[in-house]
Design an enzyme around this catalytic site. Structure first.
Site, mmCIF file in Angstrom:
data_model
loop_
_atom_site.group_PDB
_atom_site.id
_atom_site.type_symbol
_atom_site.label_atom_id
_atom_site.label_comp_id
_atom_site.label_asym_id
_atom_site.label_seq_id
_atom_site.Cartn_x
_atom_site.Cartn_y
_atom_site.Cartn_z
ATOM 1 N N TYR A 177 -5.412 5.381 -9.120
ATOM 2 C CA TYR A 177 -6.516 4.530 -8.684
ATOM 3 C C TYR A 177 -7.816 4.892 -9.405
ATOM 4 O O TYR A 177 -8.633 4.028 -9.725
ATOM 5 C CB TYR A 177 -6.708 4.648 -7.168
ATOM 6 C CG TYR A 177 -5.736 3.814 -6.376
ATOM 7 C CD1 TYR A 177 -6.136 2.623 -5.779
ATOM 8 C CD2 TYR A 177 -4.409 4.204 -6.221
ATOM 9 C CE1 TYR A 177 -5.253 1.852 -5.053
ATOM 10 C CE2 TYR A 177 -3.513 3.442 -5.503
ATOM 11 C CZ TYR A 177 -3.937 2.262 -4.915
ATOM 12 O OH TYR A 177 -3.053 1.493 -4.200
ATOM 13 N N CYS A 228 0.833 -1.204 0.000
ATOM 14 C CA CYS A 228 0.000 0.000 0.000
ATOM 15 C C CYS A 228 0.870 1.257 0.000
ATOM 16 O O CYS A 228 1.691 1.447 0.895
ATOM 17 C CB CYS A 228 -0.895 -0.002 1.232
ATOM 18 S SG CYS A 228 -1.818 1.531 1.477
#
Length: 328
Positions: A195, A52
């Site tokens: 994203y 992440c």
């Protein structure tokens, strides 16, 4: 109620664009010994994922500030797995043993099997996402904060009395307005922009996101053609926030998230800048490309249902860079 993941329909607008939810736990650790969460050595624990970008930037800050002796940390497994037998939620989990996955560790505090268990320990009625990073208070047995942008600010300033590198200031007072301005458009267009491209559910939102993404990268390339870092000759948090997207870009985002217009290695200044930041020891140790590639290609079944890991480009971030040309 099951917490949403990034594929949950509730996280998309009517146009099909990704709308990322805000973090929920927003308390602050303070250098003030009388605060609810005072900066104490040994009291706090950081749960992160190498995969992440938001979580791993917290690890980079912890390393750079020399807080490894004061704040312990644990790395979760790279790939999402089921978090309960009673529902279909998949999320961050811990390995059963230190040998299960290189770089990942079992939970040392409670023997938790998942990050979800920690959220449910901190709040019995929690309904948000079970995300990382998690900054945990071992004394009060609760989550202090799960918003990475706030955690890195705490690490930067509130632990200086017990940090090995207290003089390093990645958010200096004289640059704060500039850093905040840069952070805003880099987050919207680049960090989260990748994203928005990858999780867009309709062509329109994708087209808008990919245009903004590469406009943002072009803007960074222009800045870095004239300055060593985003704010001149000083490394700041804005650089680390950008780096965490750049290091993933060619190996993951360009393919997996359809950010395919151009690669970072085609930007001479951005590519050399990425190499320079990667070669800073505290940042190097916060990057694990195996975890990164496995997570994206295997965990995001809605994008890549067969879990095939794309071949990685032949990139050597340890090779020489040209950023020394800005040394005065």
């Amino acid at each position: 109620m099951v917490t949403p993941t990034l594929m949950d329909p509730k996280l998309f607008s009517e146009t099909g664009a990704l709308v990322r939810p805000a973090a929920v736990f927003r308390s602050f650790i303070s250098r003030d010994p009388n605060s609810n969460f005072p900066a104490e050595a040994g009291r706090y624990h950081l749960y992160v994922s190498y995969a992440c970008p938001w979580a791993s930037r917290c690890l980079a800050f912890l390393n750079l500030k020399g807080l490894g002796k004061a704040i312990s940390f644990t790395i979760v497994k790279s790939v999402y797995e089921r978090t309960k037998d009673t529902d279909d939620h998949k999320g961050w989990v811990f390995p059963a043993s230190i040998s299960e996955e290189d770089g990942a560790q079992p939970d040392p505090l409670y023997g938790a099997k998942t990050i979800r268990e920690l959220y449910e320990l901190a709040s019995t009625n929690y309904t948000g996402r079970f995300s990382v990073p998690v900054l945990w208070d071992k004394k009060l047995k609760t989550i202090v904060n799960n918003e990475s942008s706030e955690i890195i600010r705490m690490f930067n300033s509130e632990f200086n009395e017990i940090a090995d590198n207290p003089d390093l200031d990645l958010y200096p007072l004289q640059l704060r307005a500039q850093i905040d301005e840069i952070n805003e458009w880099i987050y919207n267009d680049i960090n989260n922009g990748a994203y928005k491209c990858g999780f867009a559910q309709k062509q329109g939102p994708y087209d808008e996101a990919v245009t903004n993404l590469f406009n943002g990268l072009d803007k960074c390339e222009e800045i870095l053609s004239k300055e060593r870092y985003l704010c001149g000759d000083t490394l700041t948090e804005a650089d680390i926030r950008l780096f965490k997207t750049l290091i993933r870009f060619d190996a993951v985002y360009a393919v997996h998230f359809k950010c395919s217009k151009k690669t970072i290695r085609e930007y001479p200044n951005l590519f050399n800048y990425t190499k320079e930041l990667y070669q800073i020891p505290g940042i190097t140790s916060s990057v694990n490309m195996e975890h990164i590639r496995k997570h994206y290609y295997i965990s995001h079944t809605g994008i890549n249902p067969f879990g095939i890991i794309a071949a990685s480009p032949d990139l050597d971030f340890s090779s020489p860079h040209d950023r020394d040309r800005f040394t005065k």
